[in-house]
Write an enzyme that holds these catalytic residues in place. Structure first.
Site, PDB file in Angstrom:
ATOM      1  N   ALA A  63       0.736  -1.227  -0.127  1.00 44.66           N
ATOM      2  CA  ALA A  63       0.080  -0.021  -0.075  1.00 44.66           C
ATOM      3  C   ALA A  63       0.864   1.171  -0.007  1.00 44.66           C
ATOM      4  O   ALA A  63       2.004   1.165   0.367  1.00 44.66           O
ATOM      5  CB  ALA A  63      -0.671   0.034   1.309  1.00 44.66           C
ATOM      6  N   GLY A 102       0.563  -5.123   0.462  1.00 45.06           N
ATOM      7  CA  GLY A 102      -0.699  -5.152  -0.200  1.00 45.06           C
ATOM      8  C   GLY A 102      -0.242  -5.603  -1.522  1.00 45.06           C
ATOM      9  O   GLY A 102      -1.188  -6.138  -2.269  1.00 45.06           O
ATOM     10  N   GLU A 105      -0.637  -9.257  -1.282  1.00 45.35           N
ATOM     11  CA  GLU A 105      -2.003  -9.588  -1.267  1.00 45.35           C
ATOM     12  C   GLU A 105      -2.694  -9.366  -2.616  1.00 45.35           C
ATOM     13  O   GLU A 105      -3.856 -10.027  -2.773  1.00 45.35           O
ATOM     14  CB  GLU A 105      -2.766  -8.560  -0.323  1.00 45.35           C
ATOM     15  N   GLU A 125       3.764  -5.943   7.098  1.00 45.40           N
ATOM     16  CA  GLU A 125       3.066  -4.939   7.751  1.00 45.40           C
ATOM     17  C   GLU A 125       3.498  -4.960   9.433  1.00 45.40           C
ATOM     18  O   GLU A 125       3.466  -3.575   9.697  1.00 45.40           O
ATOM     19  CB  GLU A 125       1.612  -5.329   7.536  1.00 45.40           C
TER      20      GLU A 125
HETATM   21  N1  3HC Z   1       4.645   3.572   0.087  1.00 50.11           N
HETATM   22  C1  3HC Z   1       5.021   4.823  -0.160  1.00 50.11           C
HETATM   23  N2  3HC Z   1       6.397   5.037  -0.411  1.00 50.11           N
HETATM   24  C2  3HC Z   1       7.280   3.921  -0.455  1.00 50.11           C
HETATM   25  C3  3HC Z   1       6.701   2.430  -0.016  1.00 50.11           C
HETATM   26  C4  3HC Z   1       5.347   2.394   0.062  1.00 50.11           C
HETATM   27  N3  3HC Z   1       4.761   1.087   0.597  1.00 50.11           N
HETATM   28  N4  3HC Z   1       7.881   1.570  -0.115  1.00 50.11           N
HETATM   29  C5  3HC Z   1       9.014   2.399  -0.495  1.00 50.11           C
HETATM   30  N5  3HC Z   1       8.803   3.812  -0.657  1.00 50.11           N
HETATM   31  C6  3HC Z   1       9.496   4.790  -0.965  1.00 50.11           C
HETATM   32  C7  3HC Z   1      10.547   5.026   0.007  1.00 50.11           C
HETATM   33  O1  3HC Z   1      10.127   6.084   1.108  1.00 50.11           O
HETATM   34  C8  3HC Z   1      11.719   5.725  -0.784  1.00 50.11           C
HETATM   35  O2  3HC Z   1      11.283   6.870  -0.926  1.00 50.11           O
HETATM   36  P1  3HC Z   1      12.527   8.284  -1.160  1.00 50.11           P
HETATM   37  O3  3HC Z   1      13.303   7.572  -2.273  1.00 50.11           O
HETATM   38  O4  3HC Z   1      11.877   9.382  -1.465  1.00 50.11           O
HETATM   39  O5  3HC Z   1      13.010   8.116   0.217  1.00 50.11           O
HETATM   40  C9  3HC Z   1      11.462   5.067  -2.002  1.00 50.11           C
HETATM   41  O6  3HC Z   1      10.344   4.414  -2.044  1.00 50.11           O
HETATM   42  C10 3HC Z   1      12.426   3.910  -2.448  1.00 50.11           C
HETATM   43  O7  3HC Z   1      12.474   3.070  -1.258  1.00 50.11           O
HETATM   44  P2  3HC Z   1      13.726   2.355  -0.484  1.00 50.11           P
HETATM   45  O8  3HC Z   1      14.924   3.387  -0.355  1.00 50.11           O
HETATM   46  O9  3HC Z   1      13.235   1.707   0.570  1.00 50.11           O
HETATM   47  O10 3HC Z   1      14.183   1.418  -1.593  1.00 50.11           O
HETATM   48  P3  3HC Z   1      14.921   0.019  -1.697  1.00 50.11           P
HETATM   49  O11 3HC Z   1      14.941  -0.288  -3.007  1.00 50.11           O
HETATM   50  O12 3HC Z   1      15.877  -0.036  -0.651  1.00 50.11           O
HETATM   51  O13 3HC Z   1      13.700  -0.800  -0.835  1.00 50.11           O
HETATM   52  C11 3HC Z   1      11.701  -1.976  -0.821  1.00 50.11           C
HETATM   53  C12 3HC Z   1      12.593  -1.220  -1.759  1.00 50.11           C
HETATM   54  C13 3HC Z   1      12.163  -3.158  -0.151  1.00 50.11           C
HETATM   55  C14 3HC Z   1      10.247  -1.964  -1.662  1.00 50.11           C
HETATM   56  C15 3HC Z   1      11.480  -0.904   0.403  1.00 50.11           C
HETATM   57  O14 3HC Z   1      11.107   0.234   0.161  1.00 50.11           O
HETATM   58  C16 3HC Z   1      10.318  -1.420   1.472  1.00 50.11           C
HETATM   59  O15 3HC Z   1      10.529  -2.347   2.234  1.00 50.11           O
HETATM   60  N6  3HC Z   1       9.064  -0.791   1.516  1.00 50.11           N
HETATM   61  C17 3HC Z   1       7.929  -0.917   2.228  1.00 50.11           C
HETATM   62  C18 3HC Z   1       7.233  -2.252   2.054  1.00 50.11           C
HETATM   63  C19 3HC Z   1       6.152  -2.492   2.746  1.00 50.11           C
HETATM   64  O16 3HC Z   1       6.156  -2.056   4.058  1.00 50.11           O
HETATM   65  N7  3HC Z   1       5.026  -2.613   2.543  1.00 50.11           N
HETATM   66  C20 3HC Z   1       3.850  -2.856   3.227  1.00 50.11           C
HETATM   67  C21 3HC Z   1       3.022  -1.484   3.274  1.00 50.11           C
HETATM   68  S1  3HC Z   1       1.675  -1.630   4.308  1.00 50.11           S
HETATM   69  C22 3HC Z   1       0.575  -2.315   3.283  1.00 50.11           C
HETATM   70  O17 3HC Z   1       0.775  -3.004   2.438  1.00 50.11           O
HETATM   71  C23 3HC Z   1      -0.855  -2.579   4.034  1.00 50.11           C
HETATM   72  C24 3HC Z   1      -1.845  -3.522   3.277  1.00 50.11           C
HETATM   73  O18 3HC Z   1      -1.866  -4.818   3.741  1.00 50.11           O
HETATM   74  C25 3HC Z   1      -3.116  -2.870   3.313  1.00 50.11           C
END
Ligand code: 3HC
Length: 678
Positions: A63, A102, A105, A125
């Site tokens: 998400a 997400g 998912e 998450e």
């Molecule tokens: N939402 C918004 N922005 C995000 C994001 C997300 N889910 N994931 C990454 N970004 C942004 C980062 O803030 C960063 O922004 P910046 O360049 O302005 O600093 C940019 O994308 C690049 O991210 P990374 O520097 O972390 O890049 P990496 O290549 O090192 O890692 C990744 C990539 C493994 C995808 C890592 O970003 C990550 O782990 N992201 C989060 C994944 C996550 O937690 N997903 C679950 C979200 S909650 C959800 O999905 C709820 C659902 O169940 C309803």
């Protein structure tokens, strides 16, 4: 605005493509585009199957976290995914990069999943203080079984495509460079067959047959999840998948998700997610600053610190030349490194080949000349300005021009160290934390003259070696130890005024730290820096050393330790403290846990405010990053500065005043103003 989702027809297969850099987060426009694309496929008789894939570096990484806490705009993710799963035409997820949260998912709502070998899938998450909120906790156990789902949902660590295939999460591994074509071929092979829907799966019955599974799992994770709300909620949600209908289970997941989303833990952990990424950026260093290639690293000192530092680079495939004063010390140091690697291999986290590969990149030496062609040299010698200056003077003579010279000092003046060379622009602090091969934090100390390319290189390198970096200006103790000293001052004062030292430790344990200051002293060794003269006793620590109490290493320090390293408070130590208090005429009184907590933590916030005011940290969130990664500050509170905002900066000011402790002007101003630091 153009949609981030486009569709391409390949005869009877509709390929739906997301292009939403950098990580294809599932923001509103993506969700709307996906829903429209499914409707397009369903309303077109010529289309018999659908493939969903992403452009760029990854499949949907979750998400869009930046939308959290804002008013929702439809369609929401659950309804988008329900529409996808309801399709009678097979929908195939074609996965590369990381299908996370997400994104995973989405894959679960598809009828089939194909992935390239390098892909990873996971539900992280919990790391944001949440649980999956788009039926992931209900579809996953029905697809792969409750037992396989629990570690994924509760631990949050992604798994490889191969592992995912092993548990039934991925149907087929396809070519690394032919994802789309292979996914289309796969889709065609499923046309005309009834579509399998994860929500209708029955693999979750393992949880029904063995209902104790959940308590057993919770017990096995007890230490890791202490204090965190989300992992417990995650267990509840997966349990619901084992005991309720799909519809009821989804309702339960939504309740748990909504509760977590509105709680302070998730707010704190989302703050940390962005804080960690912000900390790697230096405001006044341009993004396109050219980097210095680091192909070979030199490390001076093969003790605990030097060895640990070296292992970071060896593990990342970067050759290291390690220097010591004597062959004995060199052999001991490299021997310890090998043993550490072998222990990791014994635990199954490395292969024997990988151990040999890492050790094969190490060159031990007794001669400075062998450091000449290093691109980066890090010194990890004794903390004395004279010694450091001598080392840097020598490095300046022998190491090639253009190389970075770094000090691992934890509190000395990096500007003064830099002045011992003719190239202060190339000198920087790289403060690793012990054990340096394990602790995540790298405090990067920016000297007055440190060049931009040196800083940019070190920040990039920190990622290569798996560290979380934050920049500090030059001040005694930098960000971390400077704030620690304020906590230690109060810990010492509290035990002189009547608080028991184990109560001080307990307060911090209750707050969520892994250990308190006196346990930490025992672990590190009470005799560090001791003058070794038992007749000269002016402090409690000296009295302990004089009495042969050196810490955990000899079974007695502040605490007595049994063979299993279980600790019990010591009457002898309490008597020593009481003696000191009497000699100094300190009145003894009962001190409440609230007072202990406030006096330990509020002065740290005050010092953090001073660090910000002086520009020693770029942002308050960098301070949070330092304390969470270097000192065990509980992640679920967001770090000292975020936590202070949560409880109210005015509360902190009042607390400091109540205990007659100094309050900085900056803290007062912020408390009176926005109540926020950044
Ligand atoms: N939402 C918004 N922005 C995000 C994001 C997300 N889910 N994931 C990454 N970004 C942004 C980062 O803030 C960063 O922004 P910046 O360049 O302005 O600093 C940019 O994308 C690049 O991210 P990374 O520097 O972390 O890049 P990496 O290549 O090192 O890692 C990744 C990539 C493994 C995808 C890592 O970003 C990550 O782990 N992201 C989060 C994944 C996550 O937690 N997903 C679950 C979200 S909650 C959800 O999905 C709820 C659902 O169940 C309803």
């Amino acid at each position: 605005m153009t949609s981030p989702i486009r569709t391409e027809r390949h005869d009877n297969v509709l390929v739906v493509i997301s292009d939403n850099p950098p990580v294809n987060a599932l923001g509103q426009a993506v969700r709307a585009g996906l829903k429209d694309a499914i409707e397009e496929a369903l309303s077109d008789d010529a289309i018999e199957a659908v493939v969903i894939r992403c452009d760029g570096r990854t499949f949907f990484a979750g998400a869009d976290i930046t939308e959290f806490g804002k008013p929702p705009v439809g369609p929401n993710l659950p309804e988008t995914l329900d529409a996808m799963e309801a399709s009678d035409k097979p929908v195939i997820a074609a996965i590369h990069g990381t299908a996370l949260g997400g994104g995973c998912e989405v894959a679960l709502a598809c009828h089939y999943r194909v992935a390239v070998p390098s892909a990873k899938l996971g539900l992280p998450e919990v790391k944001l203080g949440l649980i999956p909120g788009a039926a992931g906790t209900q579809r996953l156990p029905r697809l792969v079984g409750t037992e396989a789902a629990l570690p994924l949902v509760v631990g949050g660590n992604p798994i490889s495509a191969k592992k995912a295939q092993g548990i039934g999460l991925v149907d087929e591994i396809v070519g690394e460079d032919s994802l789309e074509a292979d996914a289309i071929a796969f889709a065609r092979s499923r046309i005309g067959q009834p579509v399998p829907r994860a929500s209708e799966g029955t693999a979750n019955e393992d949880g029904v047959r063995d209902p104790d599974l959940f308590d057993r799992f919770r017990a096995s994770q007890a230490r890791r999840i202490r204090g965190f709300d989300a992992p417990n909620a995650a267990i509840e949600a997966v349990k619901a998948a084992g005991t309720m209908s799909y519809v009821e289970g989804v309702k339960k997941e939504r309740e748990l998700f909504t509760e977590l989303m509105s709680g302070t833990q998730s707010a704190a952990m989302r703050h940390y997610f962005f804080a960690e990424r912000a900390a790697n950026k230096i405001d006044d260093v341009p993004k396109d600053t050219p980097l210095i290639p680091i192909k070979k690293v030199g490390v001076i000192g093969a003790g605990t610190m030097g060895g640990g530092i070296s292992m970071n680079f060896l593990s990342a495939g970067i050759p290291v030349t390690i220097l010591e004063m004597s062959q004995d010390a060199l052999d001991r140091g490299t021997g310890t490194m090998r043993k550490n690697y072998e222990n990791t291999a014994k635990k199954g986290r490395m292969t024997a080949d990988q151990v040999e590969q890492a050790m094969g990149l190490l060159t031990p030496t007794l001669s400075y000349d062998d450091l000449a062609d290093c691109d980066l040299v890090i010194e990890a010698v004794y903390e004395s300005m004279d010694v450091k200056k001598e080392v840097f003077g020598k490095l300046d003579e022998v190491v090639k021009q253009g190389a970075i010279l770094a000090s691992n000092t934890s509190y000395l003046d990096v500007n003064e160290i830099a002045a011992a060379t003719q190239r202060p622009g190339y000198v920087v602090g790289m403060h690793f934390f012990s054990p340096a091969n394990i602790m995540k934090l790298l405090e990067v100390v920016r000297g007055e003259k440190t060049r931009d390319d040196v800083l940019a290189t070190v920040m990039k390198l920190s990622k290569t070696i798996g560290k979380v970096a934050a920049v500090s200006g030059v001040c005694p103790g930098f960000i971390g130890n400077r704030m620690l000293s304020k906590r230690q001052e109060q810990a010492n004062a509290l035990i002189m005024e009547g608080a028991k030292y184990w109560e001080v430790d307990e307060v911090l344990l209750d707050f969520g730290f892994p250990m308190g200051p006196f346990q930490m002293a025992d672990l590190a060794g009470i005799d560090i820096g001791w003058h070794r003269d038992p007749s000269k006793v002016t402090t409690i620590r000296e009295a302990l050393c004089a009495g042969g109490r050196f810490g955990q290493k000899n079974g007695k320090g502040f605490y007595d330790y049994d063979e299993a390293r279980q600790r019990t408070p010591s009457d002898e130590v309490q008597a020593i403290i009481a003696d000191f208090a009497a000699t100094e005429g300190k009145e003894q009184r009962e001190i409440s846990k609230d007072e202990i907590r406030e006096r330990l933590l509020y002065p740290m916030v005050n010092e953090g405010a001073k660090i910000l005011e002086e520009g020693m940290a770029q942002r308050a969130s960098d301070i949070d990053v330092v304390w969470i990664n270097g000192y065990g500050w509980p992640l679920y509170t967001g770090g000292p500065m975020f936590w202070a905002q949560t409880i109210g900066l005015d509360t902190v000011v009042e607390g400091l005043e109540k205990h007659d402790l100094p309050v900085s002007n900056y803290l007062r101003e912020r408390a009176a103003g926005s109540g926020k630091f950044d």
